[in-house]
Write a protein that holds these residues in place. Structure first.
Motif, PDB file in Angstrom:
ATOM      1  N   UNK A 151       0.830  -1.207   0.000  1.00 22.61           N
ATOM      2  CA  UNK A 151       0.000   0.000   0.000  1.00 22.61           C
ATOM      3  C   UNK A 151       0.862   1.254   0.000  1.00 22.61           C
ATOM      4  N   UNK A 152       1.950   1.242   0.761  1.00 22.35           N
ATOM      5  CA  UNK A 152       2.814   2.419   0.835  1.00 22.35           C
ATOM      6  C   UNK A 152       3.636   2.620  -0.427  1.00 22.35           C
ATOM      7  N   UNK A 153       3.871   1.556  -1.197  1.00 21.09           N
ATOM      8  CA  UNK A 153       4.677   1.671  -2.418  1.00 21.09           C
ATOM      9  C   UNK A 153       3.976   2.526  -3.464  1.00 21.09           C
ATOM     10  N   UNK A 154       2.631   2.588  -3.417  1.00 15.28           N
ATOM     11  CA  UNK A 154       1.885   3.388  -4.390  1.00 15.28           C
ATOM     12  C   UNK A 154       2.219   4.864  -4.189  1.00 15.28           C
ATOM     13  N   UNK A 155       3.028   5.431  -5.082  1.00 17.53           N
ATOM     14  CA  UNK A 155       3.508   6.794  -4.924  1.00 17.53           C
ATOM     15  C   UNK A 155       2.424   7.839  -5.123  1.00 17.53           C
ATOM     16  N   UNK A 156       1.319   7.472  -5.731  1.00 16.75           N
ATOM     17  CA  UNK A 156       0.231   8.443  -5.884  1.00 16.75           C
ATOM     18  C   UNK A 156      -0.482   8.718  -4.566  1.00 16.75           C
ATOM     19  N   UNK A 157      -0.331   7.820  -3.590  1.00 18.62           N
ATOM     20  CA  UNK A 157      -0.993   7.990  -2.303  1.00 18.62           C
ATOM     21  C   UNK A 157      -2.458   7.582  -2.273  1.00 18.62           C
ATOM     22  N   UNK A 158      -2.958   7.121  -3.411  1.00 17.49           N
ATOM     23  CA  UNK A 158      -4.387   6.784  -3.473  1.00 17.49           C
ATOM     24  C   UNK A 158      -4.716   5.534  -2.648  1.00 17.49           C
ATOM     25  N   UNK A 159      -3.839   4.540  -2.693  1.00 14.96           N
ATOM     26  CA  UNK A 159      -4.111   3.322  -1.928  1.00 14.96           C
ATOM     27  C   UNK A 159      -4.060   3.585  -0.425  1.00 14.96           C
ATOM     28  N   UNK A 160      -3.133   4.417   0.035  1.00 12.29           N
ATOM     29  CA  UNK A 160      -3.084   4.752   1.453  1.00 12.29           C
ATOM     30  C   UNK A 160      -4.310   5.570   1.855  1.00 12.29           C
ATOM     31  N   UNK A 161      -4.726   6.513   0.992  1.00 11.76           N
ATOM     32  CA  UNK A 161      -5.929   7.287   1.290  1.00 11.76           C
ATOM     33  C   UNK A 161      -7.160   6.385   1.349  1.00 11.76           C
ATOM     34  N   UNK A 162      -7.235   5.415   0.450  1.00 11.70           N
ATOM     35  CA  UNK A 162      -8.341   4.460   0.482  1.00 11.70           C
ATOM     36  C   UNK A 162      -8.349   3.671   1.788  1.00 11.70           C
ATOM     37  N   UNK A 188      -8.526  -6.603  -0.536  1.00 11.31           N
ATOM     38  CA  UNK A 188      -7.077  -6.730  -0.335  1.00 11.31           C
ATOM     39  C   UNK A 188      -6.758  -7.736   0.762  1.00 11.31           C
ATOM     40  N   UNK A 189      -7.473  -7.672   1.865  1.00 11.91           N
ATOM     41  CA  UNK A 189      -7.203  -8.597   2.964  1.00 11.91           C
ATOM     42  C   UNK A 189      -7.498 -10.045   2.566  1.00 11.91           C
ATOM     43  N   UNK A 190      -8.551 -10.248   1.788  1.00  8.96           N
ATOM     44  CA  UNK A 190      -8.874 -11.604   1.342  1.00  8.96           C
ATOM     45  C   UNK A 190      -7.765 -12.144   0.435  1.00  8.96           C
ATOM     46  N   UNK A 191      -7.277 -11.315  -0.486  1.00  7.19           N
ATOM     47  CA  UNK A 191      -6.181 -11.757  -1.354  1.00  7.19           C
ATOM     48  C   UNK A 191      -4.907 -11.991  -0.560  1.00  7.19           C
ATOM     49  N   UNK A 192      -4.669 -11.171   0.456  1.00  7.31           N
ATOM     50  CA  UNK A 192      -3.477 -11.354   1.289  1.00  7.31           C
ATOM     51  C   UNK A 192      -3.540 -12.655   2.078  1.00  7.31           C
ATOM     52  N   UNK A 193      -4.726 -13.023   2.546  1.00  2.57           N
ATOM     53  CA  UNK A 193      -4.859 -14.287   3.286  1.00  2.57           C
ATOM     54  C   UNK A 193      -4.632 -15.493   2.384  1.00  2.57           C
ATOM     55  N   UNK A 223     -15.054   7.388  -1.940  1.00  2.00           N
ATOM     56  CA  UNK A 223     -16.324   6.963  -1.343  1.00  2.00           C
ATOM     57  C   UNK A 223     -16.018   5.980  -0.214  1.00  2.00           C
ATOM     58  N   UNK A 224     -16.611   6.219   0.961  1.00  2.00           N
ATOM     59  CA  UNK A 224     -16.304   5.404   2.141  1.00  2.00           C
ATOM     60  C   UNK A 224     -16.691   3.943   1.937  1.00  2.00           C
ATOM     61  N   UNK A 225     -17.861   3.700   1.343  1.00  2.00           N
ATOM     62  CA  UNK A 225     -18.326   2.319   1.152  1.00  2.00           C
ATOM     63  C   UNK A 225     -17.404   1.578   0.182  1.00  2.00           C
ATOM     64  N   UNK A 226     -17.017   2.246  -0.902  1.00  2.00           N
ATOM     65  CA  UNK A 226     -16.101   1.613  -1.860  1.00  2.00           C
ATOM     66  C   UNK A 226     -14.748   1.324  -1.216  1.00  2.00           C
ATOM     67  N   UNK A 227     -14.275   2.222  -0.356  1.00  2.00           N
ATOM     68  CA  UNK A 227     -12.993   2.001   0.312  1.00  2.00           C
ATOM     69  C   UNK A 227     -13.060   0.803   1.256  1.00  2.00           C
ATOM     70  N   UNK A 228     -14.162   0.658   1.980  1.00  2.00           N
ATOM     71  CA  UNK A 228     -14.310  -0.498   2.875  1.00  2.00           C
ATOM     72  C   UNK A 228     -14.313  -1.807   2.084  1.00  2.00           C
ATOM     73  N   UNK A 229     -15.023  -1.840   0.976  1.00  2.00           N
ATOM     74  CA  UNK A 229     -15.036  -3.054   0.152  1.00  2.00           C
ATOM     75  C   UNK A 229     -13.662  -3.324  -0.437  1.00  2.00           C
ATOM     76  N   UNK A 230     -12.932  -2.281  -0.847  1.00  2.00           N
ATOM     77  CA  UNK A 230     -11.587  -2.476  -1.410  1.00  2.00           C
ATOM     78  C   UNK A 230     -10.639  -3.051  -0.367  1.00  2.00           C
ATOM     79  N   UNK A 231     -10.735  -2.588   0.875  1.00  2.00           N
ATOM     80  CA  UNK A 231      -9.867  -3.109   1.936  1.00  2.00           C
ATOM     81  C   UNK A 231     -10.144  -4.580   2.180  1.00  2.00           C
ATOM     82  N   UNK A 232     -11.397  -4.964   2.243  1.00  2.00           N
ATOM     83  CA  UNK A 232     -11.726  -6.371   2.459  1.00  2.00           C
ATOM     84  C   UNK A 232     -11.232  -7.236   1.301  1.00  2.00           C
TER      85      UNK A 232
END
Length: 431
Positions: free
Chosen positions: A304-315, A367-372, A356-365
């Motif tokens: 997440x931190x590697x994304x230099x645009x900062x969009x993934x961290x903001x999400x 990422x976590x599912x793929x990480x698991x 969008x808060x709802x889209x960010x919550x779904x995106x995090x889940x």
């Protein structure tokens, strides 16, 4: 209850149907996991017994079944379609009513059943949307005459107001009539006592009659005004109640931003750590804290931190519910280009406001599912191990051999196993 069950031993013509109904319901409740045949038998027995029982027995049976999770679908639909005086506890608390069944009952059985469904502890967004749609479509469906469209409570209120108004009007009219009779008797006595005076003033009686008529008309108009005022107040109160109910239903669908129940939420301590590590540019500690917030691996936090645009961290920060001011500060410290001014705000603020808060919550889940799926704890890098943990040493291996001539001596074996031969044993071996 034991005495009531004795009724089952009597002949069919003597048995009380209420006792048979309650015995059937009680025996069905005792089944923790009923089979298909038992469910079918209960459905076949319940309907005729229900029709043959009294209203009090029906209410008791429905109240008992409202806590049973294994009621067959046909029986559940049958109970929910009964009058609201019987079906109310079943609609409010039964766990066997599906969303489709609740929507169908609300659409087919009327407003009373819909109000009972609204009182359930847990309603899905689908049922809430259907109930709100029914509430909005109610004026269109009831565009008939006003007497048919009024609810019972409002009709009773209006009837009471009209009755009170008519009573007041009758009282005023009786008072006016008594006053008129008094005036007429006084006028008659005056005419009898002084005929010439009465002859000289012929319009006095006519004026008194007109005065009494105007007083009666004023009293009746006052009664009508009071009745209309009561009706208007009742209608305004009912409209306000409907607005409150709609607001409560809308709150289930559109939850406020402060309601984070059931969502992954950052704590105050974790937010303070992120701000501190971002201010000091401590990327390693920042990644560790971010991985702890997400309950994921360090690899995901670093990705997440590697994304230099900062969009993934903001999400990520928006998805875990971090405050806007703190999140913007973190973004500007870690990504200096986001601190540059833009029209109306900085680039970090524009990036934050565009998510969008709802889209960010779904995106995090996601990422976590793929990480698991891709990360395993044994793959954790050695940098995360404690400082006092010794490095693992490979275990020595011995190659078995059947050739005794090529077998190493004791000194060679000690060298392979990593053992040191004592000096006195070295002298013995040399001899």
């Amino acid at each position: 209850m034991i005495d009531q069950f004795r009724e089952l031993e009597k002949p069919v013509s003597v048995r009380k149907r209420d006792v048979v109904l309650m015995a059937t319901v009680t025996s069905f409740e005792a089944l923790a996991f009923p089979s298909k045949s038992e469910l079918r038998q209960f459905a076949e027995l319940f309907t005729p017994l229900f029709h043959a029982s009294t209203e009090e027995a029906r209410r008791q049976a429905v109240a008992a079944l409202s806590q049973c999770p294994n009621v067959p679908g046909a029986v559940a639909l049958f109970i929910a379609s009964q009058p609201i005086s019987i079906a109310a506890p079943f609609l409010v608390s039964s766990p066997c009513l599906s969303d489709d069944l609740l929507i169908m009952i609300a659409r087919t059985q009327g407003a009373d059943h819909a109000r009972a469904i609204v009182r359930r502890d847990q309603l899905s967004p689908t049922v809430i949307d259907a109930l709100v749609g029914l509430r909005h479509s109610e004026p269109t469906r009831t565009a008939a005459p006003a007497a048919e469209a009024e609810p019972k409570a409002e009709a009773m209120a209006r009837t009471t107001a009209r009755t009170a108004a008519s009573d007041r009007a009758a009282t005023a009219a009786a008072g006016a009539t008594a006053g008129a009779m008094t005036n007429l008797s006084a006028v008659a006595a005056a005419e009898t006592a002084a005929a010439p005076a009465a002859t000289s003033k012929p319009g006095k009686t006519a004026r008194s009659a007109r005065t009494e008529k105007s007083a009666a008309a004023a009293a009746s108009s006052e009664a009508e005004t009071a009745a209309s005022t009561v009706s208007a107040a009742t209608a305004a109160e009912r409209e306000e109640q409907l607005r409150d109910q709609i607001r409560q239903l809308a709150a289930h669908v559109n939850r406020p931003s402060s309601d984070r129940l059931g969502l992954r939420t950052i704590t105050a301590m974790q937010a303070a750590l992120l701000v501190r590590f971002a201010r000091n540019r401590e990327g390693a500690h920042f990644a560790t804290t971010l991985a702890d917030i997400l309950s994921s691996s360090r690899w995901l936090a670093e990705r997440i931190l590697i994304d230099l645009s900062g969009r993934q961290l903001a999400t990520t920060l928006l998805g875990v519910g971090m405050e806007a001011a703190e999140a913007v500060f973190v973004l500007e410290r870690l990504y200096p280009h986001l601190a540059k001014p833009a029209p109306g705000a900085t680039r970090a603020e524009q990036l934050w406001n565009g998510l969008n808060a709802v889209d960010c919550e779904e995106r995090i889940e996601t990422w976590r599912r793929a990480d698991s799926y891709t990360f395993h704890p044994e793959q954790e890098p050695a940098a995360l191990a404690p400082a006092n943990t010794p490095a693992p040493r490979p275990a020595p291996t011995l190659v078995p051999s059947t050739d005794t001539r090529s077998r190493p001596g004791p000194a060679a074996q000690d060298a392979v196993m990593g053992r040191k031969t004592p000096p006195h044993q070295q002298n013995l071996r040399l001899r």
